[in-house]
Design a protein around this motif. Structure first.
Motif, PDB file in Angstrom:
ATOM      1  N   THR A 279       0.853  -1.196   0.000  1.00  0.00           N
ATOM      2  CA  THR A 279       0.000   0.000   0.000  1.00  0.00           C
ATOM      3  C   THR A 279       0.885   1.242   0.000  1.00  0.00           C
ATOM      4  O   THR A 279       1.597   1.509   0.961  1.00  0.00           O
ATOM      5  CB  THR A 279      -0.915   0.016   1.241  1.00  0.00           C
ATOM      6  N   THR A 280       0.821   1.976  -1.105  1.00  0.00           N
ATOM      7  CA  THR A 280       1.637   3.183  -1.255  1.00  0.00           C
ATOM      8  C   THR A 280       0.807   4.406  -0.946  1.00  0.00           C
ATOM      9  O   THR A 280      -0.243   4.629  -1.564  1.00  0.00           O
ATOM     10  CB  THR A 280       2.194   3.283  -2.686  1.00  0.00           C
ATOM     11  N   VAL A 281       1.253   5.202   0.005  1.00  0.00           N
ATOM     12  CA  VAL A 281       0.581   6.455   0.334  1.00  0.00           C
ATOM     13  C   VAL A 281       1.032   7.522  -0.655  1.00  0.00           C
ATOM     14  O   VAL A 281       2.231   7.711  -0.883  1.00  0.00           O
ATOM     15  CB  VAL A 281       0.896   6.883   1.781  1.00  0.00           C
ATOM     16  N   THR A 282       0.070   8.217  -1.245  1.00  0.00           N
ATOM     17  CA  THR A 282       0.385   9.210  -2.283  1.00  0.00           C
ATOM     18  C   THR A 282       0.158  10.643  -1.838  1.00  0.00           C
ATOM     19  O   THR A 282       0.592  11.569  -2.518  1.00  0.00           O
ATOM     20  CB  THR A 282      -0.444   8.942  -3.544  1.00  0.00           C
ATOM     21  N   GLY A 283      -0.538  10.832  -0.716  1.00  0.00           N
ATOM     22  CA  GLY A 283      -0.777  12.206  -0.285  1.00  0.00           C
ATOM     23  C   GLY A 283      -1.358  12.288   1.113  1.00  0.00           C
ATOM     24  O   GLY A 283      -1.863  11.308   1.655  1.00  0.00           O
ATOM     25  N   ILE A 284      -1.272  13.484   1.677  1.00  0.00           N
ATOM     26  CA  ILE A 284      -1.794  13.767   3.011  1.00  0.00           C
ATOM     27  C   ILE A 284      -2.678  14.997   2.924  1.00  0.00           C
ATOM     28  O   ILE A 284      -2.265  16.043   2.390  1.00  0.00           O
ATOM     29  CB  ILE A 284      -0.650  14.041   4.010  1.00  0.00           C
TER      30      ILE A 284
ATOM     31  N   ASP B 200      -6.068  19.154   6.322  1.00  0.00           N
ATOM     32  CA  ASP B 200      -7.321  19.776   6.756  1.00  0.00           C
ATOM     33  C   ASP B 200      -8.338  18.714   7.168  1.00  0.00           C
ATOM     34  O   ASP B 200      -9.000  18.846   8.202  1.00  0.00           O
ATOM     35  CB  ASP B 200      -7.900  20.649   5.646  1.00  0.00           C
ATOM     36  N   ARG B 201      -8.451  17.661   6.347  1.00  0.00           N
ATOM     37  CA  ARG B 201      -9.403  16.599   6.658  1.00  0.00           C
ATOM     38  C   ARG B 201      -8.787  15.502   7.525  1.00  0.00           C
ATOM     39  O   ARG B 201      -9.475  14.581   7.933  1.00  0.00           O
ATOM     40  CB  ARG B 201      -9.945  15.977   5.364  1.00  0.00           C
ATOM     41  N   ARG B 202      -7.500  15.595   7.772  1.00  0.00           N
ATOM     42  CA  ARG B 202      -6.750  14.605   8.546  1.00  0.00           C
ATOM     43  C   ARG B 202      -6.941  13.207   7.956  1.00  0.00           C
ATOM     44  O   ARG B 202      -7.387  12.274   8.626  1.00  0.00           O
ATOM     45  CB  ARG B 202      -7.131  14.640  10.021  1.00  0.00           C
ATOM     46  N   THR B 203      -6.612  13.085   6.673  1.00  0.00           N
ATOM     47  CA  THR B 203      -6.666  11.792   5.990  1.00  0.00           C
ATOM     48  C   THR B 203      -5.407  11.615   5.157  1.00  0.00           C
ATOM     49  O   THR B 203      -4.749  12.589   4.757  1.00  0.00           O
ATOM     50  CB  THR B 203      -7.884  11.680   5.046  1.00  0.00           C
TER      51      THR B 203
ATOM     52  N   ASP C 192      -4.151   2.881  -4.205  1.00  0.00           N
ATOM     53  CA  ASP C 192      -5.271   1.992  -4.537  1.00  0.00           C
ATOM     54  C   ASP C 192      -6.629   2.669  -4.394  1.00  0.00           C
ATOM     55  O   ASP C 192      -7.675   2.026  -4.527  1.00  0.00           O
ATOM     56  CB  ASP C 192      -5.229   0.729  -3.666  1.00  0.00           C
ATOM     57  N   GLY C 193      -6.622   3.969  -4.113  1.00  0.00           N
ATOM     58  CA  GLY C 193      -7.861   4.721  -4.026  1.00  0.00           C
ATOM     59  C   GLY C 193      -8.443   4.832  -2.628  1.00  0.00           C
ATOM     60  O   GLY C 193      -9.410   5.580  -2.421  1.00  0.00           O
ATOM     61  N   THR C 194      -7.891   4.123  -1.678  1.00  0.00           N
ATOM     62  CA  THR C 194      -8.416   4.176  -0.315  1.00  0.00           C
ATOM     63  C   THR C 194      -7.927   5.426   0.403  1.00  0.00           C
ATOM     64  O   THR C 194      -6.904   6.017   0.048  1.00  0.00           O
ATOM     65  CB  THR C 194      -8.002   2.935   0.493  1.00  0.00           C
ATOM     66  N   ARG C 195      -8.672   5.815   1.434  1.00  0.00           N
ATOM     67  CA  ARG C 195      -8.289   6.923   2.303  1.00  0.00           C
ATOM     68  C   ARG C 195      -8.400   6.462   3.745  1.00  0.00           C
ATOM     69  O   ARG C 195      -9.267   5.662   4.079  1.00  0.00           O
ATOM     70  CB  ARG C 195      -9.183   8.149   2.075  1.00  0.00           C
ATOM     71  N   HIS C 196      -7.524   6.974   4.587  1.00  0.00           N
ATOM     72  CA  HIS C 196      -7.521   6.580   5.993  1.00  0.00           C
ATOM     73  C   HIS C 196      -7.468   7.841   6.855  1.00  0.00           C
ATOM     74  O   HIS C 196      -6.558   8.657   6.707  1.00  0.00           O
ATOM     75  CB  HIS C 196      -6.331   5.677   6.301  1.00  0.00           C
ATOM     76  N   ALA C 197      -8.469   7.965   7.721  1.00  0.00           N
ATOM     77  CA  ALA C 197      -8.519   9.109   8.622  1.00  0.00           C
ATOM     78  C   ALA C 197      -7.603   8.865   9.819  1.00  0.00           C
ATOM     79  O   ALA C 197      -7.409   7.725  10.238  1.00  0.00           O
ATOM     80  CB  ALA C 197      -9.949   9.344   9.087  1.00  0.00           C
ATOM     81  N   TYR C 198      -7.054   9.938  10.345  1.00  0.00           N
ATOM     82  CA  TYR C 198      -6.155   9.802  11.492  1.00  0.00           C
ATOM     83  C   TYR C 198      -6.433  10.886  12.531  1.00  0.00           C
ATOM     84  O   TYR C 198      -6.879  11.991  12.205  1.00  0.00           O
ATOM     85  CB  TYR C 198      -4.692   9.870  11.056  1.00  0.00           C
ATOM     86  N   ASP C 199      -6.174  10.538  13.769  1.00  0.00           N
ATOM     87  CA  ASP C 199      -6.092  11.532  14.833  1.00  0.00           C
ATOM     88  C   ASP C 199      -4.627  11.928  15.044  1.00  0.00           C
ATOM     89  O   ASP C 199      -4.332  13.048  15.457  1.00  0.00           O
ATOM     90  CB  ASP C 199      -6.672  10.965  16.130  1.00  0.00           C
ATOM     91  N   ALA C 200      -3.733  10.978  14.791  1.00  0.00           N
ATOM     92  CA  ALA C 200      -2.288  11.226  14.818  1.00  0.00           C
ATOM     93  C   ALA C 200      -1.665  10.466  13.658  1.00  0.00           C
ATOM     94  O   ALA C 200      -2.115   9.365  13.312  1.00  0.00           O
ATOM     95  CB  ALA C 200      -1.680  10.779  16.137  1.00  0.00           C
TER      96      ALA C 200
END
Length: 374
Positions: free
Chosen positions: A78-83, A86-89, A94-102
């Motif tokens: 799973t390659t992360v392509t962006g952060i 503002d939305r903390r994601t 692969d098109g998925t998004r993951h929300a984070y608190d940290a």
């Protein structure tokens, strides 16, 4: 899921990312954090220091680090392509998004391959991952010459791997000595002698200018036959996500963080080789583990433990040779006093650097077969 449970996203699943997860799980007695790990490689975290053992019969499974405990969701390949701060994601290829608190960035580094002509030929490899070692084993031809570009720790490990695969290795290092960051001139001289005695040709103060199908050319006109070329000329921090997220980077790359490993975004930390702690990146595993422990404490709201730079000694064993370096090995401190002894016949070199008072230890170098001093 507990209503008060927060989500920690970790980008990168090398040894430091793995240690961070383990530290958080050990401290999180109330399960207040759910952890999502996004790893680019197709396998879980493994011991990179032991990569060379794959040449001697060990398997990738032997190097695997323990699986994480509960409340940890590991996503491999799973390659992360962006952060999106503002939305903390974070968004993935692969098109998925993951929300984070940290969010903790543990993206590590990539091998630096000098952009010389021929660097991208099929027989040119790097030495960084399990896949790199598998490619090396497949390409090695017993009795054939091989060239390693880079005479640091990984370069010498790569040369040893070629040797154990039956090849005739050469090491090309641009600096005037091997392992220039860990040893001084005297230690480098002995190290080169010991390495040559093991069947590895050494070319220091030599710059690679081109690679052809069957040879490597150096700036002084020297040509070295090479059926295989391994680039191990240093590393560069993986900080590609900084530009997209608007995060600051160090002068020489890496996510710029303070001594608490926090970026200029209070919800984002960086650890390991990708972290430029007050502008400086650390390329060894021990500092990365200390960073992981410090961030875990911060996430748990415990008393902060600033990372700092303890100047811990570097102790290495490669090709059967002990190398230890600590502090001001070049005696650059004003008034520094140097004491050294070399036993070329016994294959040992030691040096101490003291302050002007003659009592304060500023640095030490040891090379050879004798046990490192305490």
């Amino acid at each position: 899921m507990s209503p008060g449970r927060r989500t920690l996203v970790v980008v990168g699943y090398g040894p430091v990312g793995h240690r961070l997860v383990a530290e958080v799980r050990a401290l999180d007695r109330t399960d207040s954090w759910r952890i999502v790990v996004l790893g680019e490689e197709p396998r879980g975290a493994y011991d990179r220091i032991a990569l060379s053992s794959l040449v001697s019969g060990r398997t990738p499974a032997d190097l695997a680090l323990p699986a994480p405990g509960s409340l940890v969701d590991v996503r491999l390949s799973t390659t992360v392509t962006g952060i999106d701060r503002d939305r903390r994601t974070v968004r993935c290829a692969d098109g998925t998004r993951h929300a984070y608190d940290a969010l903790v960035l543990a993206t590590g580094s990539r091998p630096f391959v000098p952009p010389v002509p021929g660097h991208d030929l099929p027989h040119c490899l790097t030495y960084r991952t399990v896949e790199d070692i598998e490619a090396l084993r497949a390409a090695a031809r017993p009795g054939a010459p091989g060239v390693v570009v880079g005479g640091g720790l990984l370069g010498l490990e790569a040369a040893d791997a070629l040797r154990r695969l039956g090849m005739r290795p050469h090491v090309v290092e641009a600096a005037p000595r091997l392992m220039p960051l860990q040893v001084d001139t005297g230690g480098g001289r002995l190290l080169a002698s010991l390495v040559r005695g093991l069947g590895v040709e050494v070319h220091c103060g030599a710059t690679t200018v081109s690679v052809d199908a069957d040879r490597v050319r150096l700036a002084d006109g020297t040509e070295i036959e090479a059926g295989l070329v391994v680039f191990s000329a240093g590393i560069r921090p993986r900080d590609e996500l900084a530009a997209d997220a608007g995060l600051a980077t160090g002068e020489r790359g890496g996510f710029l963080v303070d001594d608490g490993l926090r970026t200029d975004d209070g919800r984002i930390w960086a650890v390991g080789e990708c972290a430029a702690v007050e502008g400086r990146c650390h390329g060894l595993l021990a500092p990365g583990y200390r960073m992981a422990a410090a961030v875990a404490r911060s996430l748990m709201g415990l008393a902060p433990t600033p990372f700092g730079d303890t100047g811990q000694p570097t102790r290495l064993k490669l090709l059967g040779i002990d190398v230890s370096g600590f502090g001001d090995i070049h005696a650059r401190t004003e008034g520094a006093i140097e004491f050294s002894e070399a036993d070329r016949a016994g294959g040992r070199y030691r040096k101490l650097v003291l302050g002007a008072d003659g009592h304060t230890l500023l640095g030490r170098v040891e090379v050879g077969t004798a046990p490192a001093g305490s």
